[in-house]
Design an enzyme around this catalytic site. Structure first.
Site, PDB file in Angstrom:
ATOM      1  N   LYS A  12      44.528  28.851   7.205  1.00 53.94           N
ATOM      2  CA  LYS A  12      44.740  29.960   8.132  1.00 53.94           C
ATOM      3  C   LYS A  12      44.984  29.372   9.513  1.00 53.94           C
ATOM      4  O   LYS A  12      44.145  28.621  10.020  1.00 53.94           O
ATOM      5  CB  LYS A  12      43.519  30.877   8.180  1.00 53.94           C
TER       6      LYS A  12
ATOM      7  N   ASP B 239      37.648  27.416   2.371  1.00 56.86           N
ATOM      8  CA  ASP B 239      38.195  28.277   3.413  1.00 56.86           C
ATOM      9  C   ASP B 239      37.404  28.026   4.698  1.00 56.86           C
ATOM     10  O   ASP B 239      37.774  27.206   5.521  1.00 56.86           O
ATOM     11  CB  ASP B 239      38.104  29.733   2.955  1.00 56.86           C
TER      12      ASP B 239
ATOM     13  N   LYS C 191      36.651  40.149  -4.082  1.00 59.20           N
ATOM     14  CA  LYS C 191      35.450  39.624  -3.443  1.00 59.20           C
ATOM     15  C   LYS C 191      34.274  39.722  -4.414  1.00 59.20           C
ATOM     16  O   LYS C 191      34.172  40.687  -5.190  1.00 59.20           O
ATOM     17  CB  LYS C 191      35.138  40.411  -2.174  1.00 59.20           C
TER      18      LYS C 191
ATOM     19  N   GLY D  19      44.423  35.477   4.785  1.00 59.00           N
ATOM     20  CA  GLY D  19      44.581  36.557   5.754  1.00 59.00           C
ATOM     21  C   GLY D  19      43.288  36.874   6.462  1.00 59.00           C
ATOM     22  O   GLY D  19      42.200  36.548   5.987  1.00 59.00           O
TER      23      GLY D  19
ATOM     24  N   ASP E 128      36.596  35.444  -4.362  1.00 59.53           N
ATOM     25  CA  ASP E 128      36.224  34.921  -3.044  1.00 59.53           C
ATOM     26  C   ASP E 128      34.778  35.308  -2.768  1.00 59.53           C
ATOM     27  O   ASP E 128      34.430  36.488  -2.734  1.00 59.53           O
ATOM     28  CB  ASP E 128      37.152  35.506  -1.981  1.00 59.53           C
TER      29      ASP E 128
ATOM     30  N   LYS F 151      43.124  38.900  -5.762  1.00 58.24           N
ATOM     31  CA  LYS F 151      41.870  38.291  -5.326  1.00 58.24           C
ATOM     32  C   LYS F 151      40.834  39.383  -5.137  1.00 58.24           C
ATOM     33  O   LYS F 151      41.113  40.404  -4.491  1.00 58.24           O
ATOM     34  CB  LYS F 151      42.050  37.528  -4.013  1.00 58.24           C
TER      35      LYS F 151
ATOM     36  N   GLU G 274      36.879  30.847  -4.348  1.00 59.02           N
ATOM     37  CA  GLU G 274      37.028  30.525  -2.932  1.00 59.02           C
ATOM     38  C   GLU G 274      35.671  30.523  -2.230  1.00 59.02           C
ATOM     39  O   GLU G 274      34.900  31.471  -2.337  1.00 59.02           O
ATOM     40  CB  GLU G 274      37.968  31.543  -2.269  1.00 59.02           C
TER      41      GLU G 274
ATOM     42  N   SER H  96      44.381  40.790  -1.451  1.00 63.07           N
ATOM     43  CA  SER H  96      42.933  40.606  -1.400  1.00 63.07           C
ATOM     44  C   SER H  96      42.264  41.970  -1.425  1.00 63.07           C
ATOM     45  O   SER H  96      42.568  42.832  -0.590  1.00 63.07           O
ATOM     46  CB  SER H  96      42.548  39.846  -0.129  1.00 63.07           C
TER      47      SER H  96
END
Length: 370
Positions: free
Chosen positions: A263, A239, A164, A291, A189, A162, A214, A136
């Site tokens: 998670k 998420d 952001k 994570g 994400d 991934k 995400e 990420s």
């Protein structure tokens, strides 16, 4: 199993570089480590993964410490524990506060597995002897900095990237990455940065062959994600919206997503995460393990969870060296050609370095049965 004491450690560790998302930036990481001691001298470790501020969920490091001290620890001390699965039921009268619950529940799983001399991942029902992991990458100050991180991750063998995104850093960013890396497994994400009014922007992302988007909409939303998923060909991954098995059932019923990020910290521990895994497998929902910028202790619990067969997508459980100058465990969680290999050592599979644990402890509370 009698629990003789619980220690709550307030930790402070500095990450190698800031990790920036749509809701903020973190480099100085304050978090909790929970120690659970049984009557035989075994110690189990769990991590309180909430941030200092309520960015990700309503919980913070301080609220978690308060909940553990005043509400959760007394429930643990109230009677012997035969199996960690009992902890979820014991905590049920306490609403939400899942990250506080998970810190204690994961520590009890660890101490239980050390007590019976079994690896945690096998006691959870895991069968994978190695797990595929992705990485990420937070929002970067420049495009060059982003490409440096992507390139380093690919060289390290990570099987999925991934990145952001947020308003103003989305379509052009993805287009640029795809022009340079047309075939790399890529996902984005949003950390709840968008609303349904942003549908024209989100629909443009369909052109770039993403694994998933995400959590594009609000952290407490399941209904509008269903409306959005009907408009997109790219799978939506939930998420922040998923806090329980019941939330998963709602998302499945409404067709709000095609993927769920599991998670253990967000859903209250490993037992609830396993229930979510099972229903997703039965319902054809893909899952992966996210994570929370954990230390090695939280990371080890995530590795154990990811050994379950339903975790078919690479998770965020990348190597310790991506985040920390030094970590709390030995050996470090390491990635070899895109995989983390499971360990046979009882409990979480890694030794906690007590000297480093003390080094990064700002304060601690020791709780005993009354």
């Amino acid at each position: 199993m009698h629990i003789e004491k619980i220690i709550i450690r307030h930790m402070n560790m500095t990450m190698k570089s800031p990790f920036t998302t749509s809701f903020g930036s973190v480099q100085q990481k304050r978090f909790l480590i929970v120690e659970v001691h049984d009557e035989r001298g075994n110690i189990g470790y769990g991590e309180g993964e909430a941030f200092e501020a309520p960015w990700y969920t309503e919980e913070t490091t301080e609220t978690c410490a308060h909940m553990i001290e005043c509400f959760l620890a007394p429930l643990i001390f109230g009677a012997p524990i035969e199996h960690p699965r009992e902890v979820t039921e014991r905590f049920r009268p306490i609403r939400r506060n899942n990250m506080a619950k998970a810190a204690v529940e994961c520590a009890i799983w660890d101490v239980y597995c050390k007590r019976i001399q079994k690896p945690l991942w096998k006691q959870l029902g895991g069968r994978r002897e190695k797990i595929a992991v992705g990485v990420s990458i937070g929002l970067q100050p420049t495009e060059e900095a982003l490409y440096e991180k992507i390139e380093a991750s690919l060289q390290a063998g990570y099987g999925r990237i991934k990145v952001k995104i947020k308003r103003g850093h989305d379509v052009e960013l993805v287009k640029s990455i795809r022009s340079k890396y047309p075939t790399v497994p890529l996902m984005v994400d949003a950390n709840s940065a968008y609303t349904l009014e942003d549908l024209p922007i989100l629909k443009q992302l369909d052109a770039y062959n993403l694994l998933m988007i995400e959590q594009p909409l609000a952290a407490d939303d399941i209904i509008n994600h269903a409306k959005l998923q009907r408009q997109l060909t790219t799978p939506i991954c939930l998420d922040e919206s998923i806090h329980s098995y019941e939330d998963v059932l709602t998302a499945i019923e409404l067709k709000s997503c095609q993927v769920i990020n599991v998670k253990q910290a967000r859903v209250g521990g490993l037992t609830e995460a396993k229930r979510i895994h099972d229903v997703c497998v039965d319902s054809g929902i893909q899952i992966w393990c996210g994570g929370m910028l954990e230390s090695g202790i939280g990371r080890a619990h995530a590795v154990a969870l990811t050994s379950l067969e339903g975790f078919t997508l690479p998770g965020d459980t990348s190597g310790s060296v991506n985040y920390w100058h030094e970590d709390l465990i030995e050996p470090l969680v390491s990635v070899e050609e895109g995989f983390v290999h499971m360990r046979e050592k009882p409990g979480i599979g890694y030794d906690v370095n007590r000297m480093k644990l003390e080094k990064y402890t700002e304060s601690k509370q020791t709780l005993f049965p009354e």
